[in-house]
Design a protein around this motif. Structure first.
Motif, PDB file in Angstrom:
ATOM      1  N   TYR A 261     -13.022 -41.525 -24.019  1.00 12.52           N
ATOM      2  CA  TYR A 261     -11.672 -41.875 -23.595  1.00 12.52           C
ATOM      3  C   TYR A 261     -10.659 -41.761 -24.727  1.00 12.52           C
ATOM      4  CZ  TYR A 261     -14.982 -44.041 -20.396  1.00 12.52           C
ATOM      5  OH  TYR A 261     -16.047 -44.266 -19.562  1.00 12.52           O
ATOM      6  N   ASP A 262     -10.939 -42.356 -25.862  1.00 15.93           N
ATOM      7  CA  ASP A 262      -9.965 -42.427 -26.947  1.00 15.93           C
ATOM      8  C   ASP A 262     -10.383 -41.612 -28.165  1.00 15.93           C
ATOM      9  OD1 ASP A 262      -8.622 -44.237 -25.323  1.00 15.93           O
ATOM     10  OD2 ASP A 262      -9.689 -45.942 -26.179  1.00 15.93           O
ATOM     11  N   ARG A 263     -11.241 -40.661 -27.999  1.00 15.43           N
ATOM     12  CA  ARG A 263     -11.649 -39.819 -29.117  1.00 15.43           C
ATOM     13  C   ARG A 263     -12.057 -38.454 -28.584  1.00 15.43           C
ATOM     14  NH1 ARG A 263     -17.020 -39.250 -28.692  1.00 15.43           N
ATOM     15  NH2 ARG A 263     -18.340 -40.971 -28.003  1.00 15.43           N
ATOM     16  N   ARG A 264     -12.132 -37.493 -29.498  1.00 10.66           N
ATOM     17  CA  ARG A 264     -12.538 -36.148 -29.108  1.00 10.66           C
ATOM     18  C   ARG A 264     -14.033 -36.119 -28.798  1.00 10.66           C
ATOM     19  NH1 ARG A 264      -9.172 -32.054 -30.464  1.00 10.66           N
ATOM     20  NH2 ARG A 264     -10.928 -30.622 -30.804  1.00 10.66           N
ATOM     21  N   PRO A 265     -14.456 -35.166 -27.960  1.00  7.89           N
ATOM     22  CA  PRO A 265     -15.885 -35.065 -27.656  1.00  7.89           C
ATOM     23  C   PRO A 265     -16.705 -34.820 -28.918  1.00  7.89           C
ATOM     24  CG  PRO A 265     -14.571 -33.703 -26.163  1.00  7.89           C
ATOM     25  CD  PRO A 265     -13.646 -34.180 -27.232  1.00  7.89           C
ATOM     26  N   VAL A 266     -17.893 -35.393 -28.949  1.00  5.87           N
ATOM     27  CA  VAL A 266     -18.821 -35.198 -30.064  1.00  5.87           C
ATOM     28  C   VAL A 266     -19.966 -34.321 -29.568  1.00  5.87           C
ATOM     29  CG1 VAL A 266     -20.360 -36.315 -31.709  1.00  5.87           C
ATOM     30  CG2 VAL A 266     -18.222 -37.432 -31.031  1.00  5.87           C
ATOM     31  N   ALA A 267     -20.174 -33.178 -30.205  1.00  7.17           N
ATOM     32  CA  ALA A 267     -21.229 -32.262 -29.782  1.00  7.17           C
ATOM     33  C   ALA A 267     -22.600 -32.865 -30.043  1.00  7.17           C
ATOM     34  CB  ALA A 267     -21.088 -30.938 -30.524  1.00  7.17           C
ATOM     35  N   ALA A 268     -23.571 -32.373 -29.314  1.00 11.04           N
ATOM     36  CA  ALA A 268     -24.947 -32.840 -29.498  1.00 11.04           C
ATOM     37  C   ALA A 268     -25.444 -32.446 -30.882  1.00 11.04           C
ATOM     38  CB  ALA A 268     -25.852 -32.262 -28.424  1.00 11.04           C
ATOM     39  N   LEU A 269     -26.237 -33.304 -31.468  1.00  8.79           N
ATOM     40  CA  LEU A 269     -26.837 -33.025 -32.777  1.00  8.79           C
ATOM     41  C   LEU A 269     -27.775 -31.826 -32.696  1.00  8.79           C
ATOM     42  CD1 LEU A 269     -26.935 -34.297 -35.671  1.00  8.79           C
ATOM     43  CD2 LEU A 269     -28.933 -35.578 -34.890  1.00  8.79           C
ATOM     44  N   GLN A 270     -28.382 -31.632 -31.542  1.00 13.41           N
ATOM     45  CA  GLN A 270     -29.360 -30.559 -31.374  1.00 13.41           C
ATOM     46  C   GLN A 270     -28.779 -29.195 -31.721  1.00 13.41           C
ATOM     47  OE1 GLN A 270     -29.442 -27.977 -29.061  1.00 13.41           O
ATOM     48  NE2 GLN A 270     -31.600 -27.351 -29.115  1.00 13.41           N
ATOM     49  N   GLY A 271     -27.486 -28.978 -31.420  1.00 13.99           N
ATOM     50  CA  GLY A 271     -26.874 -27.689 -31.694  1.00 13.99           C
ATOM     51  C   GLY A 271     -26.767 -27.368 -33.167  1.00 13.99           C
TER      52      GLY A 271
ATOM     53  N   LEU B 158     -18.071 -35.590 -12.621  1.00 11.83           N
ATOM     54  CA  LEU B 158     -17.932 -36.216 -13.934  1.00 11.83           C
ATOM     55  C   LEU B 158     -16.469 -36.411 -14.310  1.00 11.83           C
ATOM     56  CD1 LEU B 158     -20.743 -34.521 -16.076  1.00 11.83           C
ATOM     57  CD2 LEU B 158     -20.778 -36.748 -14.943  1.00 11.83           C
ATOM     58  N   ARG B 159     -15.618 -35.433 -14.000  1.00  9.34           N
ATOM     59  CA  ARG B 159     -14.195 -35.577 -14.310  1.00  9.34           C
ATOM     60  C   ARG B 159     -13.584 -36.742 -13.544  1.00  9.34           C
ATOM     61  NH1 ARG B 159     -14.186 -29.830 -14.394  1.00  9.34           N
ATOM     62  NH2 ARG B 159     -13.536 -29.753 -12.206  1.00  9.34           N
ATOM     63  N   ALA B 160     -13.950 -36.866 -12.262  1.00 12.92           N
ATOM     64  CA  ALA B 160     -13.430 -37.972 -11.451  1.00 12.92           C
ATOM     65  C   ALA B 160     -13.932 -39.307 -11.982  1.00 12.92           C
ATOM     66  CB  ALA B 160     -13.845 -37.788  -9.988  1.00 12.92           C
ATOM     67  N   CYS B 161     -15.202 -39.369 -12.376  1.00 20.14           N
ATOM     68  CA  CYS B 161     -15.765 -40.613 -12.908  1.00 20.14           C
ATOM     69  C   CYS B 161     -15.114 -40.981 -14.234  1.00 20.14           C
ATOM     70  CB  CYS B 161     -17.275 -40.475 -13.092  1.00 20.14           C
ATOM     71  SG  CYS B 161     -18.213 -40.539 -11.560  1.00 20.14           S
ATOM     72  N   ARG B 162     -14.842 -39.993 -15.067  1.00 21.58           N
ATOM     73  CA  ARG B 162     -14.233 -40.267 -16.364  1.00 21.58           C
ATOM     74  C   ARG B 162     -12.875 -40.951 -16.197  1.00 21.58           C
ATOM     75  NH1 ARG B 162     -14.208 -35.227 -18.432  1.00 21.58           N
ATOM     76  NH2 ARG B 162     -16.429 -35.414 -18.872  1.00 21.58           N
ATOM     77  N   LYS B 163     -12.083 -40.473 -15.244  1.00 17.39           N
ATOM     78  CA  LYS B 163     -10.779 -41.093 -14.979  1.00 17.39           C
ATOM     79  C   LYS B 163     -10.953 -42.516 -14.454  1.00 17.39           C
ATOM     80  CE  LYS B 163      -8.453 -36.718 -13.905  1.00 17.39           C
ATOM     81  NZ  LYS B 163      -7.781 -35.930 -12.837  1.00 17.39           N
TER      82      LYS B 163
ATOM     83  N   GLY C 162     -16.623 -50.723 -29.623  1.00 19.43           N
ATOM     84  CA  GLY C 162     -17.461 -49.763 -28.907  1.00 19.43           C
ATOM     85  C   GLY C 162     -16.909 -49.309 -27.584  1.00 19.43           C
ATOM     86  N   ALA C 163     -15.578 -49.426 -27.385  1.00 18.50           N
ATOM     87  CA  ALA C 163     -14.981 -49.140 -26.084  1.00 18.50           C
ATOM     88  C   ALA C 163     -14.374 -47.756 -25.990  1.00 18.50           C
ATOM     89  CB  ALA C 163     -13.906 -50.185 -25.763  1.00 18.50           C
ATOM     90  N   ALA C 164     -14.494 -46.927 -27.021  1.00 24.27           N
ATOM     91  CA  ALA C 164     -13.856 -45.615 -27.013  1.00 24.27           C
ATOM     92  C   ALA C 164     -14.585 -44.618 -26.126  1.00 24.27           C
ATOM     93  CB  ALA C 164     -13.756 -45.068 -28.432  1.00 24.27           C
TER      94      ALA C 164
ATOM     95  N   ARG D 154     -12.130 -49.570 -17.694  1.00 23.55           N
ATOM     96  CA  ARG D 154     -12.292 -50.077 -19.054  1.00 23.55           C
ATOM     97  C   ARG D 154     -11.003 -50.704 -19.563  1.00 23.55           C
ATOM     98  NH1 ARG D 154     -11.249 -46.697 -24.230  1.00 23.55           N
ATOM     99  NH2 ARG D 154      -9.295 -46.834 -23.073  1.00 23.55           N
ATOM    100  N   ASP D 155      -9.880 -50.023 -19.328  1.00 23.02           N
ATOM    101  CA  ASP D 155      -8.594 -50.558 -19.781  1.00 23.02           C
ATOM    102  C   ASP D 155      -8.317 -51.920 -19.151  1.00 23.02           C
ATOM    103  OD1 ASP D 155      -8.268 -48.315 -21.287  1.00 23.02           O
ATOM    104  OD2 ASP D 155      -6.824 -47.345 -19.942  1.00 23.02           O
ATOM    105  N   ALA D 156      -8.613 -52.048 -17.850  1.00 25.79           N
ATOM    106  CA  ALA D 156      -8.397 -53.326 -17.165  1.00 25.79           C
ATOM    107  C   ALA D 156      -9.296 -54.411 -17.732  1.00 25.79           C
ATOM    108  CB  ALA D 156      -8.646 -53.158 -15.665  1.00 25.79           C
ATOM    109  N   LEU D 157     -10.547 -54.062 -18.048  1.00 27.52           N
ATOM    110  CA  LEU D 157     -11.473 -55.041 -18.594  1.00 27.52           C
ATOM    111  C   LEU D 157     -11.049 -55.477 -19.998  1.00 27.52           C
ATOM    112  CD1 LEU D 157     -14.116 -56.639 -18.465  1.00 27.52           C
ATOM    113  CD2 LEU D 157     -15.327 -54.589 -19.230  1.00 27.52           C
TER     114      LEU D 157
END
Length: 467
Positions: free
Chosen positions: A289-299, A360-365, A389-391, A371-374
Motif C-alpha cells: 500500500y505505502d511502498r513500492r513492490p519488492v521483487a522476490a529474492l529468488q530472482g 488481486l487488484r480489487a482486493c488490494r483496493k 508493519g502496516a505498509a 487497513r486505513d480505517a483500522l
C-alpha cells in the motif's frame, strides 16, 4: 473468569493413543486438549514440568515440549518466563457442563486474527465458470491422475506469472505444484535432510506452524532474530553447520518488516559461502500500500533460493493450491501431494484469462481502505499504542505497554467474540522484548471496524487492570 491458583499438578491421567495415527507429539497434544476441553483440567491449573510428564507417559521430553508449544499457539495453554505452563482455555460453563454437552465456542463477531483473506470476496462466479469450462472442454485423459509435479499448463502459466509479477526467474520445469506452503516446506525439508542438511535457520519471531513442520521432518530449528531491517543476517555467520534458512523477505510475519537491500545481498553471499539454500516464503507479497513492490529474492539467485507460495492468502486456504519454485539441484527429489487436476486447470484458466490479476487488484483496493480505517480507529481508541508493519500485507502489529497482560487480552477478547493474536505466541525463545498484539484485517468485515476496536480497547483495559 475464575482462575485456579493450584500448585503444580501431580498425577495427570491422559488417554494417550498409543496406536493412533500421527506423530507422537501430536497424540500427546490431542490427549491434553481433550482433557482440557472436557473440564478435567481447570483453567489456571499448572501442568507438570515437561520432564515429569514425559516420564509418566513413557515418551520423549521433546514430544511433551512440542505438545505444550503447539497448545500455547492454539490458545489452550499459557507459558510465562519463570513460571509453570498453565491452562488458559475455559469452556465457560464449568467441567460438569462440559461433560454433559459439547463445548459451545463463542460466536466470532470480529475477526482480527491473522492468516485469512476476505472470504466474503472469494470470486465464486469466476471460479465456478473456470471449473465449468474445464469440466466441459478438457480431454477425458485429464480426469486421471495428475502428472508428477503438477499439470504442465499450470506450471507454465505460473512460471510466466511469477516472472512478470514477482521477478522470479524460472521455467515450467522449476515449478512444483503442492497443496500449501506448509506442505511444500515439509517436503523440501525431507529432501534437505537426505542431502545432509541437519538444521534450518528460522526467523525469530516467525510463523509457528512452519517451525513445527521443520522439526517434524527431523531437522533442528535455529532461531535468527528479526528487527526493523528484517532477518539479522549477521547472526548467520556464527552458526557452524547451518546451511539452510527460512525467510519471508517481502513482508515478514508477524513483525511486518521488509528485508533490507544490503541484507538481501548478505543472505545470498552467506548461502553461496556455505553451499546452502534460502527457503523464501513469499508471504503477503501481492498486497502493498505505502511502498513500492519488492521483487522476490529468488530472482536474484535462482540457484540458491527456493520459493514457496500458495493461494491461502490470495483466494482461500480451502482450495489447497500452492507451489514450490527451485532449481533441480534442490527440488529434483521433491514429491508433493497435489490438488485436484480440475482445480489446477481452473486456476490456470483464471491466470490465463486475467481473472486472477483483476481479483488481486480489487482486493488490494479493498484491503487498503480497511487497513486505513483500522489504523485510524486504533489511533483514536488506543492513542498511546503505536502501530507498525502496516505498509503491506493483511496484518499489523499493535505495540502495547509491558504492564498489559497480552495473554489475558486475547482471552477476554475471545470471550466477547473478538479474535486477536498474542505476539508472544510466535516467539520460539524467551529472550525477547517484543510485547504486542498481531491484528489481521483480511477477514474483518468493513462495517464493524470501529466496534471491533472498541471491544479490543475494553480487553486491553482488562489486561492492564489485572496485570
Amino acid at each position: 473468569m475464575r482462575e485456579s491458583r493450584t500448585n503444580l499438578v501431580g498425577d495427570l491421567l491422559l488417554r494417550l493413543e498409543r496406536t493412533g495415527e500421527g506423530l507422537l507429539h501430536e497424540r500427546v497434544k490431542r490427549a491434553l486438549r481433550t482433557a482440557i476441553r472436557e473440564g478435567r483440567i481447570e483453567v489456571g491449573t499448572a501442568l507438570p514440568p515437561s520432564r515429569q510428564l514425559a516420564a509418566d507417559l513413557g515418551v520423549s521430553r521433546w514430544a511433551v515440549t512440542e505438545a505444550y508449544g503447539q497448545l500455547v499457539a492454539e490458545g489452550y495453554l499459557e507459558a510465562r518466563t519463570g513460571s509453570a505452563t498453565r491452562v488458559r482455555w475455559s469452556g465457560g460453563a464449568g467441567a460438569d457442563a462440559a461433560r454433559r454437552a459439547p463445548h459451545r465456542v463463542p460466536e466470532v463477531r470480529f475477526d482480527l486474527a491473522p492468516g485469512l483473506p476476505d472470504l466474503r470476496a472469494f470470486p465464486r462466479r469466476r471460479w465456478a465458470e473456470a471449473v465449468r469450462s474445464q469440466v466441459t472442454t478438457v480431454a477425458f485423459s485429464e480426469f486421471g491422475h495428475p502428472p508428477a509435479g503438477g499439470h504442465p499448463r499450470l506450471r507454465r502459466l505460473l512460471a510466466e506469472y511469477l516472472g512478470r509479477s514477482r521477478g522470479v526467474s524460472a521455467t515450467a520445469e522449476d515449478v512444483t505444484v503442492c497443496t500449501s506452503v506448509t506442505d511444500g516446506v515439509r517436503r523440501m525439508c525431507q529432501v534437505l535432510r537426505g542431502q545432509g542438511v541437519t538444521a534450518v535457520g528460522c526467523e525469530e519471531p516467525g510463523w509457528t506452524r512452519l517451525r513445527e513442520v521443520i522439526r517434524a521432518a527431523g531437522l533442528e530449528t535455529v532461531p535468527v532474530r528479526v528487527d526493523g531491517g528484517g532477518l539479522r543476517t549477521d547472526e548467520l555467520a556464527g552458526r557452524r553447520g547451518l546451511r539452510a534458512v527460512l525467510v519471508s523477505p517481502a513482508h515478514q510475519f508477524p513483525l511486518g518488516t521488509v528485508l533490507a537491500p544490503e541484507r538481501r545481498a548478505a543472505l545470498l553471499r552467506w548461502a553461496h559461502d556455505v553451499d546452502g539454500v534460502v527457503l523464501e516464503d513469499d508471504y503477503d507479497a501481492e498486497f502493498r500500500y505505502d511502498r513500492r513492490p519488492v521483487a522476490a529474492l529468488q530472482g536474484m539467485d535462482p540457484s540458491r533460493v527456493v520459493l514457496f507460495k500458495s493461494l491461502s492468502k490470495m483466494l482461500s486456504p480451502a482450495l489447497g493450491i500452492g507451489w514450490v519454485v527451485g532449481a533441480a539441484r534442490w527440488t529434483r527429489e521433491l514429491s508433493a501431494a497435489q490438488p485436484s487436476p480440475l482445480d489446477q486447470l481452473a486456476f490456470a484458466e483464471l491466470l490465463e484469462s486475467g481473472g486472477y490479476d483483476r481479483h488481486l487488484r480489487a482486493c488490494r483496493k479493498r484491503y487498503r481502505v480497511r487497513r486505513d480505517a483500522l489504523v485510524r480507529a486504533l489511533g483514536e481508541s488506543l492513542p498511546s499504542m503505536p502501530v507498525s508493519g502496516a505498509a503491506a500485507g493483511l496484518h499489523l502489529l499493535l505495540r502495547v505497554p509491558t504492564d498489559v497482560d497480552t495473554g489475558r487480552v486475547v482471552r477476554v477478547a475471545g470471550s466477547r467474540g473478538l479474535l486477536v493474536a498474542d505476539l508472544a505466541a510466535y516467539h520460539d525463545t524467551e529472550d525477547h522484548a517484543d510485547h504486542g498484539l498481531v491484528l489481521g484485517y483480511g477477514n474483518l468485515a468493513d462495517g464493524v471496524v470501529g466496534e471491533a476496536v472498541r471491544v479490543l480497547r475494553e480487553a486491553v483495559e482488562k489486561g492492564l487492570s489485572l496485570s
